[in-house]
Design a protein around this motif. Structure first.
Motif, short mmCIF file in Angstrom:
data_model
loop_
_atom_site.label_atom_id
_atom_site.label_comp_id
_atom_site.label_asym_id
_atom_site.label_seq_id
_atom_site.Cartn_x
_atom_site.Cartn_y
_atom_site.Cartn_z
N GLN A 1 -27.84 108.20 -83.73
CA GLN A 1 -26.86 109.06 -83.07
C GLN A 1 -26.35 108.47 -81.76
OE1 GLN A 1 -28.71 112.88 -82.63
NE2 GLN A 1 -28.89 113.23 -84.85
N ILE A 2 -27.25 107.85 -80.98
CA ILE A 2 -26.85 107.44 -79.63
C ILE A 2 -26.63 105.94 -79.46
CG2 ILE A 2 -28.03 109.43 -78.63
CD1 ILE A 2 -30.20 107.54 -77.65
N TYR A 3 -27.09 105.14 -80.44
CA TYR A 3 -26.91 103.69 -80.34
C TYR A 3 -26.05 103.20 -81.51
CZ TYR A 3 -30.91 104.09 -77.17
OH TYR A 3 -31.75 104.45 -76.16
N PRO A 4 -24.76 103.01 -81.30
CA PRO A 4 -23.89 102.55 -82.39
C PRO A 4 -24.37 101.24 -83.01
CG PRO A 4 -22.59 103.25 -80.49
CD PRO A 4 -24.02 103.23 -80.05
N THR A 5 -24.93 100.36 -82.17
CA THR A 5 -25.38 99.07 -82.70
C THR A 5 -26.53 99.25 -83.68
OG1 THR A 5 -26.82 98.83 -80.76
CG2 THR A 5 -24.67 97.75 -80.68
N PHE A 6 -27.35 100.27 -83.46
CA PHE A 6 -28.47 100.51 -84.37
C PHE A 6 -27.96 101.12 -85.67
CE2 PHE A 6 -31.96 102.95 -86.20
CZ PHE A 6 -32.99 102.04 -86.16
N ASP A 7 -27.06 102.05 -85.57
CA ASP A 7 -26.53 102.71 -86.76
C ASP A 7 -25.80 101.72 -87.66
OD1 ASP A 7 -26.04 105.03 -88.37
OD2 ASP A 7 -23.97 105.01 -87.65
N GLN A 8 -25.16 100.71 -87.04
CA GLN A 8 -24.40 99.72 -87.80
C GLN A 8 -25.22 98.47 -88.13
OE1 GLN A 8 -21.04 99.02 -85.25
NE2 GLN A 8 -20.46 101.19 -85.22
N TRP A 9 -26.45 98.44 -87.69
CA TRP A 9 -27.32 97.28 -87.89
C TRP A 9 -27.62 97.12 -89.37
CZ3 TRP A 9 -33.16 97.17 -86.35
CH2 TRP A 9 -33.61 95.84 -86.30
N GLU A 10 -27.43 95.91 -89.89
CA GLU A 10 -27.62 95.70 -91.32
C GLU A 10 -29.08 95.87 -91.74
OE1 GLU A 10 -27.86 90.80 -91.03
OE2 GLU A 10 -26.30 91.78 -92.21
N GLU A 11 -30.01 95.64 -90.80
CA GLU A 11 -31.43 95.79 -91.12
C GLU A 11 -31.88 97.25 -91.09
OE1 GLU A 11 -32.64 93.32 -92.28
OE2 GLU A 11 -31.69 91.57 -91.37
N ARG A 12 -31.00 98.11 -90.64
CA ARG A 12 -31.31 99.54 -90.55
C ARG A 12 -31.73 100.10 -91.91
NH1 ARG A 12 -28.31 103.57 -92.35
NH2 ARG A 12 -28.23 105.61 -91.32
N ASN A 13 -31.12 99.61 -92.98
CA ASN A 13 -31.42 100.12 -94.32
C ASN A 13 -32.88 99.89 -94.70
OD1 ASN A 13 -28.79 101.01 -94.68
ND2 ASN A 13 -28.11 99.11 -95.64
N HIS A 14 -33.43 98.74 -94.30
CA HIS A 14 -34.83 98.45 -94.62
C HIS A 14 -35.74 99.50 -93.97
CE1 HIS A 14 -33.91 94.63 -96.48
NE2 HIS A 14 -33.26 94.23 -95.40
N ILE A 15 -35.41 99.85 -92.73
CA ILE A 15 -36.23 100.82 -92.01
C ILE A 15 -36.11 102.20 -92.65
CG2 ILE A 15 -36.64 101.87 -89.74
CD1 ILE A 15 -35.23 99.38 -88.53
N GLU A 16 -34.88 102.57 -93.01
CA GLU A 16 -34.67 103.89 -93.61
C GLU A 16 -35.38 104.00 -94.96
OE1 GLU A 16 -31.09 107.12 -94.14
OE2 GLU A 16 -30.58 104.98 -94.20
#
Length: 252
Positions: free
Chosen positions: A163-178
């Motif tokens: 919600q507060i860090y656009p770079t995190f939400d758009q981070w390609e590695e974010r999917n692995h964490i989710e």
């Protein structure tokens, strides 16, 4: 009078240098506990003399030297360096030092201290708008919650970061964490084992990798394949051998 004041101010500096030299000599004698005390005293004298920057440099330089002896000494030195850097308003260096202290704390399995230090690091980087560095720190904070078997808190950190860090939400590695969080939400140990073995997770900070590997379950593929092969292979135990008839009449 002016010369006397300048001399008084310079005295702690030279005393600090003397303690540094004593610490180095003590190190050569393999007396690391005493060396740590001398380095600490040198740092204090730098601060007393108004040389906070020199003190911070000393503490940061010496911190790695005591990791094998006592990581608590390394953590203490990193934290002292961080506080001095903070007083000098060197925020980027401060964040870096807090993160280094956190990486030592995790090696001592001190999850609480690691969490607190990484939260401090996040706050500093947020003020600096250094979002390029926040992603990794957020990941570590999520993993710490999972190590503590608190997947709900881990999910909250993830959602808040999105919600507060656009770079995190758009981070390609974010999917692995989710995907890993989803597996924990389902309490599916096989799925957790599968997803935590992603090449991404195996390439992060080594101590986190070591802890992640606790989630990996022994594979049973080879055993199952062997059992399948044995069950599907034709059995020869009850079959009769082929008999060739040597009768000449049959050969005609």
């Amino acid at each position: 009078m002016g010369n006397e004041k300048r001399w008084c101010k310079r005295t702690p500096f030279f005393a600090a240098k003397s303690y540094e030299q004593a610490a180095q000599m003590t190190q050569q004698l393999q007396d690391l506990p005493t060396a740590a005390k001398y380095y600490d005293r040198a740092g204090q004298l730098y601060v007393e003399g108004g040389y906070r920057d020199s003190g911070a440099i000393l503490y940061e330089r010496c911190a790695p030297q005591f990791q094998q002896l006592d990581r608590s000494i390394s953590i203490d030195f990193y934290l002292k360096a961080a506080r001095l850097a903070e007083q000098e308003e060197k925020s980027y260096q401060t964040a870096d030092l807090y993160e280094k202290a956190a990486m030592q704390a995790i090696r001592m399995s001190n999850f609480q201290q690691t969490t607190e230090l990484l939260e401090t690091t996040t706050n500093i980087l947020t003020k600096l708008e250094r979002f390029d560095r926040i992603n990794r720190v957020i990941l570590y904070r999520i993993l710490l919650k999972l190590f503590n078997e608190d997947s709900i808190a881990g999910r909250n950190i993830f959602d808040h970061a999105c919600q507060i860090y656009p770079t995190f939400d758009q981070w390609e590695e974010r999917n692995h964490i989710e995907l890993l969080l989803d597996a924990f939400d389902q309490d599916d140990k096989d799925l957790i084992s599968q997803r935590c073995q992603s090449p991404y997770f195996m390439a992060i900070e080594p101590e986190f990798v070591r802890l992640i590997k606790r989630w990996i379950r022994p594979t049973t593929n080879n055993v199952n394949q062997q059992r399948t092969a044995n069950s599907t292979a034709p059995s020869t135990s009850g079959s009769k051998p082929i008999q060739l008839d040597d009768d000449e009449d049959d050969l005609r």
